[in-house]
Design an enzyme around this catalytic site. Structure first.
Site, mmCIF file in Angstrom:
data_model
loop_
_atom_site.group_PDB
_atom_site.id
_atom_site.type_symbol
_atom_site.label_atom_id
_atom_site.label_comp_id
_atom_site.label_asym_id
_atom_site.label_seq_id
_atom_site.Cartn_x
_atom_site.Cartn_y
_atom_site.Cartn_z
ATOM 1 N N ASP A 17 0.943 0.641 59.329
ATOM 2 C CA ASP A 17 1.497 1.072 60.623
ATOM 3 C C ASP A 17 0.345 1.154 61.618
ATOM 4 O OD1 ASP A 17 4.121 1.205 59.678
ATOM 5 O OD2 ASP A 17 3.818 3.219 58.887
ATOM 6 N N LYS A 68 14.270 -2.726 58.209
ATOM 7 C CA LYS A 68 15.538 -1.986 58.032
ATOM 8 C C LYS A 68 16.659 -2.661 58.812
ATOM 9 C CE LYS A 68 12.908 2.275 57.555
ATOM 10 N NZ LYS A 68 11.615 1.747 58.087
ATOM 11 N N LEU A 69 16.991 -3.872 58.390
ATOM 12 C CA LEU A 69 17.966 -4.680 59.131
ATOM 13 C C LEU A 69 19.357 -4.038 59.096
ATOM 14 C CD1 LEU A 69 16.971 -8.250 57.862
ATOM 15 C CD2 LEU A 69 16.107 -7.010 59.852
ATOM 16 N N HIS A 70 20.060 -4.175 60.213
ATOM 17 C CA HIS A 70 21.453 -3.724 60.277
ATOM 18 C C HIS A 70 22.084 -4.412 61.476
ATOM 19 C CE1 HIS A 70 24.958 -1.448 59.614
ATOM 20 N NE2 HIS A 70 24.823 -0.621 60.627
ATOM 21 N N ILE A 72 25.475 -7.683 62.435
ATOM 22 C CA ILE A 72 26.628 -8.389 61.852
ATOM 23 C C ILE A 72 26.122 -9.225 60.669
ATOM 24 C CG2 ILE A 72 27.937 -8.410 64.009
ATOM 25 C CD1 ILE A 72 27.205 -11.422 64.242
ATOM 26 N N ARG A 182 3.191 12.478 49.918
ATOM 27 C CA ARG A 182 2.051 13.196 50.478
ATOM 28 C C ARG A 182 1.206 13.819 49.368
ATOM 29 N NH1 ARG A 182 3.035 10.579 54.149
ATOM 30 N NH2 ARG A 182 3.383 11.112 56.322
HETATM 31 O O1 LIG Z 1 13.146 6.622 54.747
HETATM 32 C C1 LIG Z 1 12.107 6.019 55.105
HETATM 33 C C2 LIG Z 1 12.018 4.647 55.157
HETATM 34 C C3 LIG Z 1 10.838 4.056 55.533
HETATM 35 N N1 LIG Z 1 9.762 4.794 55.851
HETATM 36 C C4 LIG Z 1 8.510 4.094 56.234
HETATM 37 O O2 LIG Z 1 7.481 4.421 55.293
HETATM 38 C C5 LIG Z 1 6.248 4.628 55.965
HETATM 39 C C6 LIG Z 1 5.754 6.021 55.695
HETATM 40 O O3 LIG Z 1 4.549 6.236 56.378
HETATM 41 P P1 LIG Z 1 3.736 7.612 56.282
HETATM 42 O O4 LIG Z 1 2.670 7.447 57.304
HETATM 43 O O5 LIG Z 1 3.198 7.685 54.862
HETATM 44 O O6 LIG Z 1 4.656 8.733 56.602
HETATM 45 C C7 LIG Z 1 6.488 4.331 57.444
HETATM 46 O O7 LIG Z 1 6.104 2.988 57.667
HETATM 47 C C8 LIG Z 1 7.998 4.448 57.620
HETATM 48 O O8 LIG Z 1 8.508 3.546 58.563
HETATM 49 C C9 LIG Z 1 9.838 6.157 55.793
HETATM 50 O O9 LIG Z 1 8.858 6.888 56.096
HETATM 51 N N2 LIG Z 1 11.016 6.730 55.414
#
Ligand SMILES: O=c1ccn([C@@H]2O[C@H](COP(=O)(O)O)[C@@H](O)[C@H]2O)c(=O)[nH]1
Length: 242
Positions: A17, A68-70, A72, A182
């Site tokens: 990210d 996270k596609l959504h 038609i 975490r």
């Molecule tokens: O339910 C969800 C689905 C996707 N994510 C993704 O995972 C990472 C988590 O990043 P952290 O920095 O470890 O929190 C992030 O790319 C989200 O888009 C999620 O957190 N929860």
């Protein structure tokens, strides 16, 4: 021919990210051989990340496209077909039946695995209520996993706190991928349903997605190795002694 031996490093998926390909290249280089599996979401994906995904795949890394596609069904199926052609290992869709069916159709015979996102890890019961759902997190997750299993999707994205229940509903087949991981003492940020790497694996997760605790660390490779060490400890604790 025997099945390939799974690489234990693949249990950790590092969420890239980051705002640019340059920033992602820098982290990937600092992680070196420690990380084998990367996730690309909106931030990097919309900043040239799909080209970078191609480069990572060419270098032998695995890539998870988390858009996270959504949409038609036709649009989802064709989008997924493009991700399959890219060579991605995992891709996400929201766990709506029409969407999951379209994604499974779109991936065809490719090795791409479709993961259904149940309830985002940043949501609790109050957030679902605010969004108009009349069911709590636990029952929404259970209902979505039941539908995903019926449709035959390849895996589930859920909170580590849901993983044990999801494993029970899903059976042994089907990958469980948990963000919201975490290490002890790490900031939770906007995540609401979290657990440690050890607890997530013990609960039945196959892969852990970790972003900020690694990206924000002064030593990302050491942070990734610490997660992998917890994973290894949890896996060895699962094996009953002879
Ligand atoms: O339910 C969800 C689905 C996707 N994510 C993704 O995972 C990472 C988590 O990043 P952290 O920095 O470890 O929190 C992030 O790319 C989200 O888009 C999620 O957190 N929860």
């Amino acid at each position: 021919m025997s099945a390939p031996i799974p690489d234990p490093r693949d249990r950790l998926i590092v969420a890239l990210d980051l705002p640019s390909v340059g920033a992602a290249e820098s982290i990937v280089s600092r992680l070196g051989d420690t990380a084998t599996f990367y996730k690309i979401g909106y931030e990097l994906g919309f900043a040239g990340g799909l080209g970078f995904a191609r480069e990572l795949i060419a270098e032998g890394k695995k890539v998870f496209i988390d858009f996270k596609l959504h949409d038609i069904g036709n649009t989802v199926a064709r989008g997924v077909a493009s991700l399959a052609a890219l060579g991605a290992s995992f891709a996400t869709v929201h766990a709506y039946p029409q969407t999951m069916r379209a994604a499974m159709e779109g991936k065809g015979a490719s090795p791409l695995r479709i993961l259904a996102v149940t309830v985002l890890t940043s949501y609790d019961d109050a957030d679902l209520d605010e969004a108009g759902y009349r069911a709590d997190v636990a029952s929404t997750v259970a209902a979505r996993v039941a539908q995903a299993r019926e449709i035959g999707v390849d895996g589930i994205v859920c909170a580590p706190t849901d993983a044990a229940k999801v494993r029970g509903l899903l059976g042994a087949k089907g990958a469980i991928v948990t963000p919201g991981v975490r290490p002890d003492g790490a900031a939770t940020g906007d995540q609401k349903r979290v657990a440690t790497p050890f607890a997530a694996i013990r609960a039945g997760a196959d892969h852990l997605v970790v972003g900020r605790p690694i990206l924000a660390s002064p030593d990302p490779a050491a942070a990734a190795r610490a997660v992998q060490a917890e994973v290894a400890r949890a896996l060895s604790a699962q094996v009953p002694s002879a």
